[in-house]
Design an enzyme around this catalytic site. Structure first.
Site, short mmCIF file in Angstrom:
data_model
loop_
_atom_site.label_atom_id
_atom_site.label_comp_id
_atom_site.label_asym_id
_atom_site.label_seq_id
_atom_site.Cartn_x
_atom_site.Cartn_y
_atom_site.Cartn_z
N GLY A 40 81.99 52.70 8.54
CA GLY A 40 80.79 52.59 7.44
C GLY A 40 79.64 53.71 7.67
CG ASP A 99 74.60 40.97 7.39
OD1 ASP A 99 73.75 39.92 7.54
OD2 ASP A 99 75.30 40.90 6.58
P1 IMP Z 1 76.46 42.23 11.35
O1 IMP Z 1 77.09 42.09 12.88
O2 IMP Z 1 76.38 41.02 10.72
O3 IMP Z 1 74.99 42.64 11.83
O4 IMP Z 1 76.89 43.47 10.53
C1 IMP Z 1 77.36 44.54 10.80
C2 IMP Z 1 78.41 45.13 10.12
O5 IMP Z 1 78.74 44.44 9.06
C3 IMP Z 1 77.87 46.49 9.15
O6 IMP Z 1 78.01 47.40 10.37
C4 IMP Z 1 78.78 46.45 8.04
O7 IMP Z 1 80.15 47.10 8.56
C5 IMP Z 1 78.99 45.12 8.09
N1 IMP Z 1 78.16 44.53 6.72
C6 IMP Z 1 77.15 43.98 6.80
N2 IMP Z 1 76.57 43.74 5.69
C7 IMP Z 1 77.42 44.16 4.63
C8 IMP Z 1 77.29 44.64 3.23
O8 IMP Z 1 76.31 43.88 2.75
N3 IMP Z 1 78.15 45.36 2.91
C9 IMP Z 1 79.24 45.86 3.59
N4 IMP Z 1 79.18 45.57 4.92
C10 IMP Z 1 78.26 44.92 5.37
MG MG Z 2 79.55 48.87 10.17
#
Ligand code: IMP
Ligand code: MG
Length: 170
Positions: A40, A99
């Site tokens: 990403g 996120d």
């Molecule tokens: P976390 O572990 O929940 O903080 O999510 C982090 C990863 O989830 C990010 O690096 C993204 O790859 C993916 N992610 C989280 N939210 C989104 C979104 O709204 N769209 C696309 N990818 C997301």
């Molecule tokens: Mg990511």
């Protein structure tokens, strides 16, 4: 499918210039190692580093992602590791979006085991409302609402990475 705009390309570029200036000032006379988290963050990293006025090094790391699912599993692993040693170095982790915080929290813990001198976190997007694990973010592009965002390197099921703006899935 038409993807509505959340952050325009112009707004993103403007914000990235400001972030780059900030990083260049903070790391004056230093040579940080930027760690871009694939997939990403590749577009964000490419634009960010081109505005930096300090010497840097850049390496890449990939962690397991959500796949086709829209929610975080909380189970993360490194699927592609760094080439460069981070021991004793100033490192900046470059993320696309934080996120729940699970992914970055895992990375912080894993990379800290390798004893960098200093670690900072830089993310293009912060989906603050969904945070489960508190994370100290040093550089943040934008706080975004609780929508599933795509574009500018960020995908949904490997689609929409090529968009020059950040949009959201309805
Ligand atoms: P976390 O572990 O929940 O903080 O999510 C982090 C990863 O989830 C990010 O690096 C993204 O790859 C993916 N992610 C989280 N939210 C989104 C979104 O709204 N769209 C696309 N990818 C997301
Ligand atoms: Mg990511």
């Amino acid at each position: 499918m038409k993807i509505p705009v959340l952050l325009s390309s112009r707004l993103i570029q403007k914000r990235i210039k400001t972030l780059s200036r900030q990083i260049s000032t903070d790391y004056k006379n230093k040579q940080p190692l930027l760690i871009s988290i694939l997939n990403g963050a590749f577009v964000f990293t490419a634009d960010l580093i081109r505005h930096l006025t300090i010497p840097i090094r850049c390496d890449f790391m990939r962690v397991s992602s959500y796949g086709a699912s829209i929610r975080s599993s909380g189970r993360i692993k490194i699927v592609m590791d760094l080439d460069i040693s981070i021991k004793g170095k100033d490192i900046i982790i470059i993320e696309d979006i934080i996120d729940s915080g699970f992914t970055i929290n895992y990375l912080i813990k894993e990379l800290n085991k390798r004893k960098p001198r200093r670690m900072k976190i830089c993310t293009l997007l912060d989906k603050k409302a969904r945070r489960i694990i508190p994370i100290k973010i040093d550089y943040c592009g934008f706080v975004v609402p609780d929508k599933f965002v795509v574009g500018y390197g960020i995908d949904y099921n490997e689609q929409y990475r090529q968009l020059s703006y950040i949009g959201y899935i309805r």
